[in-house]
Design an enzyme around this catalytic site. Structure first.
Site, PDB file in Angstrom:
ATOM      1  N   CYS A  20       0.989  -1.108   0.125  1.00 22.77           N
ATOM      2  CA  CYS A  20      -0.099   0.271   0.141  1.00 22.77           C
ATOM      3  C   CYS A  20       0.872   1.121  -0.150  1.00 22.77           C
ATOM      4  O   CYS A  20       1.461   1.497   1.015  1.00 22.77           O
ATOM      5  CB  CYS A  20      -1.014  -0.058   1.331  1.00 22.77           C
ATOM      6  SG  CYS A  20      -1.912   1.599   1.374  1.00 22.77           S
ATOM      7  N   CYS A  77      -0.284   4.195   2.216  1.00 20.22           N
ATOM      8  CA  CYS A  77      -0.442   4.181   3.623  1.00 20.22           C
ATOM      9  C   CYS A  77      -0.022   2.693   4.272  1.00 20.22           C
ATOM     10  O   CYS A  77       0.994   2.257   4.319  1.00 20.22           O
ATOM     11  CB  CYS A  77      -1.837   4.605   4.119  1.00 20.22           C
ATOM     12  SG  CYS A  77      -1.932   4.658   5.781  1.00 20.22           S
ATOM     13  N   SER A  78      -1.232   1.858   4.581  1.00 15.86           N
ATOM     14  CA  SER A  78      -1.079   0.695   5.376  1.00 15.86           C
ATOM     15  C   SER A  78      -2.072  -0.458   5.029  1.00 15.86           C
ATOM     16  O   SER A  78      -2.323  -1.222   5.707  1.00 15.86           O
ATOM     17  CB  SER A  78      -0.887   0.924   6.713  1.00 15.86           C
ATOM     18  OG  SER A  78      -1.908   1.634   7.139  1.00 15.86           O
ATOM     19  N   CYS A  79      -3.017   0.024   3.847  1.00 16.77           N
ATOM     20  CA  CYS A  79      -4.109  -0.901   3.485  1.00 16.77           C
ATOM     21  C   CYS A  79      -3.534  -2.335   3.197  1.00 16.77           C
ATOM     22  O   CYS A  79      -2.834  -2.795   2.585  1.00 16.77           O
ATOM     23  CB  CYS A  79      -4.663  -0.387   2.271  1.00 16.77           C
ATOM     24  SG  CYS A  79      -5.558   1.195   2.350  1.00 16.77           S
TER      25      CYS A  79
END
Lengths: 94, 197
Positions: B105, B108-110
């Protein structure tokens, strides 16, 4: 227009550091930040997109020098002020 | 990263203070924070992704359905992407001898927490997010995964609404192994695509 979170393809970052047997949280406060955010979203104080946006509009230097859950806490406090829930002084304990 | 002890104790106090303030204002219920932490930790585990993978290895029909409509297919094994704050679209991609897939991602951090549990710190690091899209072969080699030059690598960039999971290649010598035992050989990194299993 891109913001500092949009790092895909950006040059200059170091080797990837893996941590063996990594815990889900590195300190209790990280778990509390995650839970606070979930509580505030469930209650409709702000939504998930507003939360992401609050992280992504952090100033680049603060974004890059903050840990993952420090960014979350910054976003939570930013939104609490913007939504009129608390003043920066109240959040800081003043 | 600011992870030293003094910084940690200062932020710990600030978080406690904000939590108490929100409780006093009735925005967070007593006991809610602990309950939500428990919910999060119980909400997903790599064992779920491993179970899906093992089923895909032994059941070609399930594999086809999984690669076509993962949200529907994972319901067959009692899993769902609807347990979080919003239903997430899931796409599952399978590695073959010609093609390797890896998930990131960049923004971000999906991450498919329901299927993989909490994400590792390296997945959320700027280093991984910036570099794996520019030089996937080099990054995979850093993880100890040296792919032949002929293997095509596809990088899948997750977003707020979409999550990805990789079905790793079934290891040789596992013919005849029961499904439950096969699930035991699947690793979190295998499901992200930064390791073979």
């Amino acid at each position: 227009m891109s913001r500092i979170n949009d790092v895909g393809g950006m040059m200059g970052f170091p080797a990837i550091a893996e941590e063996p047997d990594e815990p889900a949280f590195h300190a209790d406060w990280e778990a509390h930040v995650l839970a606070l955010n979930a509580a505030l979203i469930r209650r409709g104080v702000y939504n998930l997109d507003e939360f992401r946006d609050a992280i992504e509009r952090m100033p680049p230097d603060a974004y890059l020098s903050s840990s993952y859950y420090e960014k979350w806490f910054t976003a939570i406090t930013t939104l609490l002020v913007e939504k009129g829930i608390a003043t920066p002084e109240e959040l800081a304990g003043g | 990263m600011s992870g030293d002890h003094h910084a940690s104790s200062a932020i710990s106090e600030r978080v406690r203070h904000v939590e108490a303030l929100l409780e006093a204002r009735g925005l967070v219920d007593e006991g809610e924070i602990d309950r939500r932490i428990d919910e999060f930790l119980a909400g997903g585990s790599p064992a779920n992704g491993a179970r899906i993978t093992a089923r895909a290895w032994v059941d070609p029909g399930f594999r086809d359905r999984l690669l076509t409509d993962a949200n529907a297919a994972i319901r067959e094994v009692g899993l769902s992407m609807a347990g979080g704050l919003q239903e997430q679209r899931l796409k599952v991609v399978a590695n073959t001898s010609e093609e390797h897939n890896v998930v990131v991602c960049t923004l971000c951090s999906c991450y498919p927490i329901a299927l993989l549990g909490p994400s590792p710190a390296w997945y959320k690091s700027e280093a991984y997010r910036s570099r794996v899209v520019r030089d996937p072969r080099g990054v995979l080699a850093e993880f100890g995964l040296d792919l032949p030059a002929t293997t095509r690598i596809t990088v899948w960039d997750a977003s707020a609404e979409s999550r990805y999971m990789v079905v790793p290649r079934r290891p040789e010598g596992t013919e005849g192994m029961p499904e439950e035992e096969l699930a035991g050989v699947v690793t979190r990194k295998g499901l992200i695509g930064t390791a073979a299993v």
